[in-house]
Scaffold this motif. Structure first.
Motif, PDB file in Angstrom:
ATOM      1  N   MET A  97      12.332  -2.290   8.423  1.00  9.56           N
ATOM      2  CA  MET A  97      10.861  -2.254   8.348  1.00  9.56           C
ATOM      3  C   MET A  97      10.333  -1.261   9.375  1.00  9.56           C
ATOM      4  O   MET A  97      10.967  -1.013  10.399  1.00  9.56           O
ATOM      5  CB  MET A  97      10.286  -3.650   8.594  1.00  9.56           C
ATOM      6  CG  MET A  97      10.488  -4.188   9.997  1.00  9.56           C
ATOM      7  SD  MET A  97      10.063  -5.954  10.166  1.00  9.56           S
ATOM      8  CE  MET A  97      11.490  -6.723   9.368  1.00  9.56           C
ATOM      9  N   ILE A  98       9.162  -0.695   9.100  1.00  7.15           N
ATOM     10  CA  ILE A  98       8.516   0.224  10.022  1.00  7.15           C
ATOM     11  C   ILE A  98       8.000  -0.566  11.220  1.00  7.15           C
ATOM     12  O   ILE A  98       7.437  -1.653  11.083  1.00  7.15           O
ATOM     13  CB  ILE A  98       7.358   0.965   9.342  1.00  7.15           C
ATOM     14  CG1 ILE A  98       7.860   1.748   8.133  1.00  7.15           C
ATOM     15  CG2 ILE A  98       6.655   1.896  10.324  1.00  7.15           C
ATOM     16  CD1 ILE A  98       8.826   2.868   8.457  1.00  7.15           C
ATOM     17  N   THR A  99       8.171  -0.018  12.431  1.00  3.13           N
ATOM     18  CA  THR A  99       7.705  -0.693  13.631  1.00  3.13           C
ATOM     19  C   THR A  99       7.108   0.336  14.589  1.00  3.13           C
ATOM     20  O   THR A  99       6.931   1.499  14.247  1.00  3.13           O
ATOM     21  CB  THR A  99       8.847  -1.494  14.292  1.00  3.13           C
ATOM     22  OG1 THR A  99       8.305  -2.339  15.323  1.00  3.13           O
ATOM     23  CG2 THR A  99       9.905  -0.584  14.896  1.00  3.13           C
ATOM     24  N   GLY A 100       6.792  -0.095  15.816  1.00  2.00           N
ATOM     25  CA  GLY A 100       6.265   0.818  16.820  1.00  2.00           C
ATOM     26  C   GLY A 100       4.899   1.382  16.460  1.00  2.00           C
ATOM     27  O   GLY A 100       4.100   0.761  15.763  1.00  2.00           O
ATOM     28  N   LEU A 101       4.621   2.596  16.949  1.00  2.10           N
ATOM     29  CA  LEU A 101       3.308   3.211  16.739  1.00  2.10           C
ATOM     30  C   LEU A 101       3.007   3.429  15.259  1.00  2.10           C
ATOM     31  O   LEU A 101       1.854   3.301  14.834  1.00  2.10           O
ATOM     32  CB  LEU A 101       3.238   4.539  17.496  1.00  2.10           C
ATOM     33  CG  LEU A 101       3.118   4.437  19.021  1.00  2.10           C
ATOM     34  CD1 LEU A 101       3.228   5.823  19.645  1.00  2.10           C
ATOM     35  CD2 LEU A 101       1.806   3.766  19.425  1.00  2.10           C
ATOM     36  N   ALA A 102       4.027   3.760  14.466  1.00  6.96           N
ATOM     37  CA  ALA A 102       3.799   3.962  13.036  1.00  6.96           C
ATOM     38  C   ALA A 102       3.315   2.673  12.388  1.00  6.96           C
ATOM     39  O   ALA A 102       2.408   2.685  11.541  1.00  6.96           O
ATOM     40  CB  ALA A 102       5.072   4.455  12.358  1.00  6.96           C
ATOM     41  N   ALA A 103       3.901   1.544  12.775  1.00  7.16           N
ATOM     42  CA  ALA A 103       3.461   0.256  12.223  1.00  7.16           C
ATOM     43  C   ALA A 103       2.032  -0.060  12.659  1.00  7.16           C
ATOM     44  O   ALA A 103       1.232  -0.558  11.870  1.00  7.16           O
ATOM     45  CB  ALA A 103       4.413  -0.855  12.662  1.00  7.16           C
ATOM     46  N   LEU A 104       1.706   0.230  13.913  1.00  6.03           N
ATOM     47  CA  LEU A 104       0.338  -0.029  14.388  1.00  6.03           C
ATOM     48  C   LEU A 104      -0.665   0.838  13.638  1.00  6.03           C
ATOM     49  O   LEU A 104      -1.778   0.391  13.343  1.00  6.03           O
ATOM     50  CB  LEU A 104       0.255   0.221  15.898  1.00  6.03           C
ATOM     51  CG  LEU A 104       1.113  -0.703  16.767  1.00  6.03           C
ATOM     52  CD1 LEU A 104       0.944  -0.354  18.236  1.00  6.03           C
ATOM     53  CD2 LEU A 104       0.790  -2.170  16.525  1.00  6.03           C
ATOM     54  N   ALA A 105      -0.283   2.074  13.328  1.00  4.21           N
ATOM     55  CA  ALA A 105      -1.159   2.926  12.518  1.00  4.21           C
ATOM     56  C   ALA A 105      -1.368   2.309  11.134  1.00  4.21           C
ATOM     57  O   ALA A 105      -2.489   2.302  10.600  1.00  4.21           O
ATOM     58  CB  ALA A 105      -0.564   4.327  12.403  1.00  4.21           C
ATOM     59  N   LEU A 106      -0.307   1.755  10.553  1.00  8.70           N
ATOM     60  CA  LEU A 106      -0.436   1.096   9.252  1.00  8.70           C
ATOM     61  C   LEU A 106      -1.325  -0.144   9.340  1.00  8.70           C
ATOM     62  O   LEU A 106      -2.053  -0.469   8.392  1.00  8.70           O
ATOM     63  CB  LEU A 106       0.949   0.716   8.719  1.00  8.70           C
ATOM     64  CG  LEU A 106       1.802   1.862   8.181  1.00  8.70           C
ATOM     65  CD1 LEU A 106       3.238   1.409   7.957  1.00  8.70           C
ATOM     66  CD2 LEU A 106       1.221   2.401   6.878  1.00  8.70           C
ATOM     67  N   HIS A 107      -1.275  -0.835  10.472  1.00  8.01           N
ATOM     68  CA  HIS A 107      -2.119  -2.018  10.669  1.00  8.01           C
ATOM     69  C   HIS A 107      -3.570  -1.636  10.945  1.00  8.01           C
ATOM     70  O   HIS A 107      -4.420  -2.522  11.059  1.00  8.01           O
ATOM     71  CB  HIS A 107      -1.587  -2.858  11.826  1.00  8.01           C
ATOM     72  CG  HIS A 107      -0.412  -3.729  11.464  1.00  8.01           C
ATOM     73  ND1 HIS A 107      -0.521  -4.836  10.637  1.00  8.01           N
ATOM     74  CD2 HIS A 107       0.900  -3.650  11.812  1.00  8.01           C
ATOM     75  CE1 HIS A 107       0.668  -5.408  10.505  1.00  8.01           C
ATOM     76  NE2 HIS A 107       1.549  -4.711  11.196  1.00  8.01           N
ATOM     77  N   GLY A 108      -3.841  -0.340  11.083  1.00  7.44           N
ATOM     78  CA  GLY A 108      -5.220   0.103  11.267  1.00  7.44           C
ATOM     79  C   GLY A 108      -5.676   0.238  12.696  1.00  7.44           C
ATOM     80  O   GLY A 108      -6.882   0.261  12.965  1.00  7.44           O
ATOM     81  N   PRO A 113      -1.871   6.837  17.268  1.00  9.39           N
ATOM     82  CA  PRO A 113      -2.048   8.160  16.662  1.00  9.39           C
ATOM     83  C   PRO A 113      -1.923   8.073  15.140  1.00  9.39           C
ATOM     84  O   PRO A 113      -1.259   7.175  14.607  1.00  9.39           O
ATOM     85  CB  PRO A 113      -0.891   8.981  17.257  1.00  9.39           C
ATOM     86  CG  PRO A 113      -0.433   8.225  18.454  1.00  9.39           C
ATOM     87  CD  PRO A 113      -0.695   6.784  18.164  1.00  9.39           C
ATOM     88  N   PRO A 114      -2.568   9.002  14.409  1.00  5.50           N
ATOM     89  CA  PRO A 114      -2.390   9.042  12.953  1.00  5.50           C
ATOM     90  C   PRO A 114      -0.922   9.251  12.603  1.00  5.50           C
ATOM     91  O   PRO A 114      -0.167   9.854  13.372  1.00  5.50           O
ATOM     92  CB  PRO A 114      -3.242  10.244  12.524  1.00  5.50           C
ATOM     93  CG  PRO A 114      -4.180  10.480  13.654  1.00  5.50           C
ATOM     94  CD  PRO A 114      -3.479  10.034  14.894  1.00  5.50           C
ATOM     95  N   LEU A 115      -0.527   8.763  11.442  1.00  3.51           N
ATOM     96  CA  LEU A 115       0.886   8.841  11.044  1.00  3.51           C
ATOM     97  C   LEU A 115       1.404  10.281  11.060  1.00  3.51           C
ATOM     98  O   LEU A 115       2.522  10.545  11.513  1.00  3.51           O
ATOM     99  CB  LEU A 115       1.067   8.227   9.657  1.00  3.51           C
ATOM    100  CG  LEU A 115       1.013   6.702   9.604  1.00  3.51           C
ATOM    101  CD1 LEU A 115       0.899   6.221   8.169  1.00  3.51           C
ATOM    102  CD2 LEU A 115       2.236   6.095  10.274  1.00  3.51           C
ATOM    103  N   LEU A 116       0.600  11.214  10.574  1.00  2.00           N
ATOM    104  CA  LEU A 116       1.065  12.604  10.518  1.00  2.00           C
ATOM    105  C   LEU A 116       1.203  13.229  11.898  1.00  2.00           C
ATOM    106  O   LEU A 116       1.878  14.250  12.055  1.00  2.00           O
ATOM    107  CB  LEU A 116       0.118  13.445   9.661  1.00  2.00           C
ATOM    108  CG  LEU A 116       0.296  13.302   8.147  1.00  2.00           C
ATOM    109  CD1 LEU A 116      -0.768  14.121   7.411  1.00  2.00           C
ATOM    110  CD2 LEU A 116       1.699  13.726   7.715  1.00  2.00           C
ATOM    111  N   ALA A 117       0.550  12.639  12.917  1.00  2.00           N
ATOM    112  CA  ALA A 117       0.637  13.176  14.273  1.00  2.00           C
ATOM    113  C   ALA A 117       1.858  12.654  15.022  1.00  2.00           C
ATOM    114  O   ALA A 117       2.168  13.145  16.115  1.00  2.00           O
ATOM    115  CB  ALA A 117      -0.636  12.834  15.046  1.00  2.00           C
ATOM    116  N   LEU A 118       2.549  11.672  14.458  1.00  2.00           N
ATOM    117  CA  LEU A 118       3.709  11.083  15.139  1.00  2.00           C
ATOM    118  C   LEU A 118       4.950  11.951  14.941  1.00  2.00           C
ATOM    119  O   LEU A 118       5.280  12.327  13.821  1.00  2.00           O
ATOM    120  CB  LEU A 118       3.974   9.670  14.604  1.00  2.00           C
ATOM    121  CG  LEU A 118       2.929   8.603  14.942  1.00  2.00           C
ATOM    122  CD1 LEU A 118       3.245   7.306  14.216  1.00  2.00           C
ATOM    123  CD2 LEU A 118       2.895   8.359  16.457  1.00  2.00           C
TER     124      LEU A 118
END
Length: 337
Positions: A97-108, A113-118
């Protein structure tokens, strides 16, 4: 005879029609595309590109955020064909499963940072997985994986775990504090659940994390107190004494409560599941001590105050109504907290 040559290959445009155009080498071969053709199409100037080892994007140009997420998950799920099926199942464990900052971006999270900026998309996998990070796919192993939440079709770690995995990688105190504060202020989770995850990950030894947790707990308590106030006023309960200490006359200190109806002998405590201040008895002993004095203690969880205030108001109202059937409570000294 070349065993990689498909007997009845599908048209190549069929592979990306109506779906995310990210496929593994194994999936492409199942669609009848031989390895030599995959390699040829992923050469510079070709129509495809390799995003990660064994993971291909069926068009040129930068991948979208969705394509990067799916590529990271496919990479984490990838199994070498040489590994027997039973061994693959035994090794794989829970689904990644996606976790970390990418997951927080998905949670809104606005603080993420935006997903594309990661530069990195972290994937949480079972500890038994023999898998290394590659490209933008980060790998985080865990002994006990939480149940994933589906967000736009992407399996995503719940907020407390995603926060913990993100904080483990961060050194900027301001960013850490913003993320933790938004988790509570945004209603994503309770402060106590975040603290438990940070403790599990042994992150509470880092000074900048400890400072952020102090701010988080203060934020969580302030928010819960406001929700308790709104519940009392919104559902027409009598006005209590707010944030007071209880003490026996000339005797020992009993403890602090968030609301106290002295005429009814009913007290409310917001239960944040954090350690009680020094000098206060344990929670169960505290309740028993008040009950011996004829005082009913109602505990409110922040989540219930936030998500089901009417239900919590009914519990408090029932306790107030029941006071008429009890002996009057013992006299206690009430002091501002």
């Amino acid at each position: 005879m070349n065993h990689d040559t498909p007997l009845s290959p599908l048209p190549l445009h069929h592979l990306s029609d109506g779906r995310c155009p990210v496929l593994t080498t194994h999936q492409l071969r199942e669609h009848g595309v031989p390895p030599a053709e995959i390699t040829e199409r992923c050469r510079p100037g070709g129509p495809w590109q390799q995003l990660l080892p064994g993971v291909h994007l069926l068009h040129q140009g930068p991948p979208t955020s969705e394509e990067r997420l799916h590529a990271a998950l496919l990479y984490a799920r990838h199994r070498a064909p040489s590994v027997p099926t039973q061994a693959r199942v035994a090794e794989s464990g829970p689904e990644p499963m996606i976790t970390g900052l990418a997951a927080l971006a998905l949670h809104g999270f606005s603080a993420a940072p935006p997903l594309l900026a990661l530069d990195r998309i972290d994937v949480l996998v079972a500890r038994t997985r023999r898998l290394r990070p590659a490209g933008f796919a980060g790998i985080i192993r865990g002994a006990d994986l939480p149940d994933a939440q589906e967000i736009t079709g992407v399996p995503t770690a719940p907020v407390p775990r995603a926060l913990s995995d993100a904080v483990a990688m961060l050194t900027d105190p301001t960013v850490v504090r913003r993320l933790l504060t938004e988790a509570v202020r945004g209603g994503h989770c309770e402060a106590a659940s975040v603290v438990r995850e940070l403790s599990r990950a042994r992150l509470l030894t880092r000074p900048h994390v400890v400072d952020a947790v102090d701010a988080l707990l203060a934020e969580g308590r302030a928010l819960a107190e406001q929700q308790l106030y709104d519940m009392v006023r919104g559902f027409g309960l009598p006005d209590p004494l707010w944030n007071v200490d209880l003490r026996l006359p000339g005797g020992p200190y009993l403890g602090a409560v968030d609301a106290y109806w002295s005429d009814y002998g009913v007290a409310v405590e917001i239960d944040t599941r954090t350690p009680r201040p020094t000098g206060e008895p344990p929670r169960d002993a505290y309740r028993e001590q008040l009950e011996r004095l004829g005082i009913t203690l109602v505990r409110c969880r922040p989540r219930t105050l936030r998500e089901a205030p009417e239900q919590q108001a009914t519990v408090v109202r029932t306790a107030l109504m029941a006071a008429t059937d009890r002996e009057p409570p013992a006299y206690v000294v009430v002091l501002p907290h």
